[in-house]
Write a protein that holds these residues in place. Structure first.
Motif, PDB file in Angstrom:
ATOM      1  N   MET A   1      37.516  32.405  28.559  1.00 31.60           N
ATOM      2  CA  MET A   1      38.415  31.864  29.610  1.00 31.60           C
ATOM      3  C   MET A   1      37.594  30.620  30.195  1.00 31.60           C
ATOM      4  O   MET A   1      36.442  30.987  30.943  1.00 31.60           O
ATOM      5  CB  MET A   1      38.851  32.781  30.746  1.00 31.60           C
ATOM      6  CG  MET A   1      39.518  32.257  31.653  1.00 31.60           C
ATOM      7  SD  MET A   1      40.153  33.599  32.990  1.00 31.60           S
ATOM      8  CE  MET A   1      40.871  32.569  34.082  1.00 31.60           C
ATOM      9  N   VAL A   3      37.460  27.906  33.371  1.00 28.92           N
ATOM     10  CA  VAL A   3      37.843  27.718  34.737  1.00 28.92           C
ATOM     11  C   VAL A   3      37.034  26.602  35.494  1.00 28.92           C
ATOM     12  O   VAL A   3      35.897  26.595  35.439  1.00 28.92           O
ATOM     13  CB  VAL A   3      38.122  29.067  35.508  1.00 28.92           C
ATOM     14  CG1 VAL A   3      36.599  29.514  36.006  1.00 28.92           C
ATOM     15  CG2 VAL A   3      38.824  28.681  37.046  1.00 28.92           C
ATOM     16  N   LYS A  60      40.184  26.580  44.663  1.00 29.68           N
ATOM     17  CA  LYS A  60      39.941  26.733  43.222  1.00 29.68           C
ATOM     18  C   LYS A  60      39.783  28.352  42.656  1.00 29.68           C
ATOM     19  O   LYS A  60      40.109  28.829  41.757  1.00 29.68           O
ATOM     20  CB  LYS A  60      38.902  26.022  42.528  1.00 29.68           C
ATOM     21  CG  LYS A  60      39.297  24.475  42.895  1.00 29.68           C
ATOM     22  CD  LYS A  60      37.959  23.612  42.013  1.00 29.68           C
ATOM     23  CE  LYS A  60      38.064  22.246  42.082  1.00 29.68           C
ATOM     24  NZ  LYS A  60      36.871  21.412  41.833  1.00 29.68           N
ATOM     25  N   CYS A  61      38.956  28.787  43.542  1.00 30.68           N
ATOM     26  CA  CYS A  61      38.750  30.433  43.191  1.00 30.68           C
ATOM     27  C   CYS A  61      40.174  31.198  43.510  1.00 30.68           C
ATOM     28  O   CYS A  61      39.921  32.297  42.911  1.00 30.68           O
ATOM     29  CB  CYS A  61      37.603  30.859  44.168  1.00 30.68           C
ATOM     30  SG  CYS A  61      35.914  30.151  44.054  1.00 30.68           S
ATOM     31  N   THR A  62      40.923  30.932  44.048  1.00 28.92           N
ATOM     32  CA  THR A  62      42.017  31.710  44.394  1.00 28.92           C
ATOM     33  C   THR A  62      43.401  30.970  43.647  1.00 28.92           C
ATOM     34  O   THR A  62      44.542  31.412  44.014  1.00 28.92           O
ATOM     35  CB  THR A  62      42.307  32.001  45.815  1.00 28.92           C
ATOM     36  OG1 THR A  62      42.333  30.481  46.485  1.00 28.92           O
ATOM     37  CG2 THR A  62      41.145  32.529  46.494  1.00 28.92           C
ATOM     38  N   ALA A  63      43.219  30.058  42.788  1.00 33.71           N
ATOM     39  CA  ALA A  63      44.580  29.432  42.084  1.00 33.71           C
ATOM     40  C   ALA A  63      45.036  30.438  41.199  1.00 33.71           C
ATOM     41  O   ALA A  63      46.268  30.090  40.965  1.00 33.71           O
ATOM     42  CB  ALA A  63      43.950  28.122  41.589  1.00 33.71           C
ATOM     43  N   LYS A  64      44.604  31.088  40.718  1.00 33.14           N
ATOM     44  CA  LYS A  64      45.346  32.130  39.691  1.00 33.14           C
ATOM     45  C   LYS A  64      45.596  33.297  40.354  1.00 33.14           C
ATOM     46  O   LYS A  64      44.803  34.171  40.605  1.00 33.14           O
ATOM     47  CB  LYS A  64      44.098  32.284  38.606  1.00 33.14           C
ATOM     48  CG  LYS A  64      44.746  33.226  37.292  1.00 33.14           C
ATOM     49  CD  LYS A  64      43.773  33.635  36.422  1.00 33.14           C
ATOM     50  CE  LYS A  64      44.048  34.621  35.279  1.00 33.14           C
ATOM     51  NZ  LYS A  64      45.326  33.999  34.664  1.00 33.14           N
ATOM     52  N   PRO A  65      47.027  33.646  40.296  1.00 32.22           N
ATOM     53  CA  PRO A  65      47.507  34.928  41.019  1.00 32.22           C
ATOM     54  C   PRO A  65      47.025  36.162  40.224  1.00 32.22           C
ATOM     55  O   PRO A  65      46.619  36.493  39.193  1.00 32.22           O
ATOM     56  CB  PRO A  65      49.126  34.697  40.315  1.00 32.22           C
ATOM     57  CG  PRO A  65      49.169  33.505  40.180  1.00 32.22           C
ATOM     58  CD  PRO A  65      48.065  32.677  39.561  1.00 32.22           C
ATOM     59  N   VAL A  67      43.967  36.992  40.870  1.00 28.40           N
ATOM     60  CA  VAL A  67      42.524  36.933  40.413  1.00 28.40           C
ATOM     61  C   VAL A  67      41.760  36.310  41.740  1.00 28.40           C
ATOM     62  O   VAL A  67      42.415  35.361  42.062  1.00 28.40           O
ATOM     63  CB  VAL A  67      42.143  36.211  39.366  1.00 28.40           C
ATOM     64  CG1 VAL A  67      40.679  35.978  38.919  1.00 28.40           C
ATOM     65  CG2 VAL A  67      42.919  36.815  38.118  1.00 28.40           C
ATOM     66  N   THR A  98      40.136  41.588  40.574  1.00 27.28           N
ATOM     67  CA  THR A  98      41.622  41.537  40.252  1.00 27.28           C
ATOM     68  C   THR A  98      42.282  42.651  40.982  1.00 27.28           C
ATOM     69  O   THR A  98      41.839  43.571  41.742  1.00 27.28           O
ATOM     70  CB  THR A  98      41.552  41.681  38.785  1.00 27.28           C
ATOM     71  OG1 THR A  98      41.080  42.951  38.278  1.00 27.28           O
ATOM     72  CG2 THR A  98      40.669  40.552  38.097  1.00 27.28           C
ATOM     73  N   ARG A 136      47.751  29.341  51.128  1.00 26.49           N
ATOM     74  CA  ARG A 136      46.983  30.064  50.336  1.00 26.49           C
ATOM     75  C   ARG A 136      46.020  31.360  51.040  1.00 26.49           C
ATOM     76  O   ARG A 136      46.087  32.378  50.551  1.00 26.49           O
ATOM     77  CB  ARG A 136      45.939  29.050  49.754  1.00 26.49           C
ATOM     78  CG  ARG A 136      44.859  29.822  48.691  1.00 26.49           C
ATOM     79  CD  ARG A 136      45.558  30.163  47.263  1.00 26.49           C
ATOM     80  NE  ARG A 136      46.335  29.064  46.735  1.00 26.49           N
ATOM     81  CZ  ARG A 136      45.785  28.329  45.988  1.00 26.49           C
ATOM     82  NH1 ARG A 136      44.459  28.135  45.626  1.00 26.49           N
ATOM     83  NH2 ARG A 136      46.495  27.340  45.407  1.00 26.49           N
TER      84      ARG A 136
END
Length: 231
Positions: A1, A3, A60-65, A67, A98, A136
């Protein structure tokens, strides 16, 4: 992955980004601007630029639901490497918390930083960035509270012994709710604070005067006392 986690701040002069203390630093910078921005003069834009460099990173660190990226860099190899980031050619190891491997303290700390910063940018007239940070922060807070756990248990091999969580994640959740209460004026956060404040009460007297990258008790007291005095 793969990122994109460009921006943010390294720990000291080495090549690790420890997000737990970094989020504390971001929150304190935002709080300092709120308190002393009026006397910063020409340094105010510089302080806000430094703050945005951190909050852009937390976005950026919290952009993926589901995670929250909690650290960038090998805790030993990169911690012992002092070179310019532009010269790094080693793998950039990334640690994340997660739903199944939670880390409420690091997530809550990012919430506090984004919520505090949102007030700064709202006061500066940047409504768009204020809304992004506030929304956010609320989203990550729901994640951190719904999936409670210590990041020591799940990525401890990456953060300990450098920045272990020594006193639990409850204070970070209340710290996050405290800043969200200020940023949103939503009464549900005050209700959350009142309901959950006792979660860390067994350790409260021992940590009452402590405030730093781990324990948040002193900071919570200061902000809540201001709210109570206004009420």
């Amino acid at each position: 992955m793969t990122v994109d986690l460009v921006s943010g701040y390294y720990d000291a002069g080495d090549n690790v980004k420890f997000h737990f203390p970094m989020a504390y630093t971001g929150t304190m910078l935002a709080w300092s601007i709120l308190k002393y921005g009026g006397v910063m003069g020409r340094n105010l834009p510089r302080a806000m630029e430094a703050l945005r460099w951190a909050t852009d990173f937390f976005i950026k660190c919290t952009a993926k639901p589901g995670v929250v990226f909690a650290q960038v860099g090998d805790p030993k190899a990169d911690h012992n490497c002092w070179e310019r980031p532009k010269d790094m050619d080693t793998p950039r190891i990334v640690y994340a918390v997660t739903k199944t491997k939670p880390g409420s303290e690091v997530s809550g700390k990012m919430v506090a930083a984004m919520a505090a910063a949102s007030i700064v940018f709202k006061n500066a007239g940047d409504r768009s960035y204020f809304s992004l940070l506030r929304d956010r922060a609320e989203k990550v807070f729901r994640f951190a509270d719904a999936h409670r756990g210590f990041y020591n248990d799940n990525i401890g091999y990456g953060v300990c012994l450098f920045y272990c969580d020594y006193n639990g994640y409850q204070d970070e959740l209340v710290w996050a709710a405290t800043w969200l209460n200020k940023a949103t004026k939503n009464s549900m956060y005050w209700s959350y604070i009142v309901k959950n404040f006792g979660d860390f009460k067994p350790n409260y007297e021992r940590l009452l005067l402590q405030f730093g990258w781990d324990a948040k008790h002193g900071g919570i007291d200061i902000i809540l006392s201001q709210v109570i005095l206004i009420l």
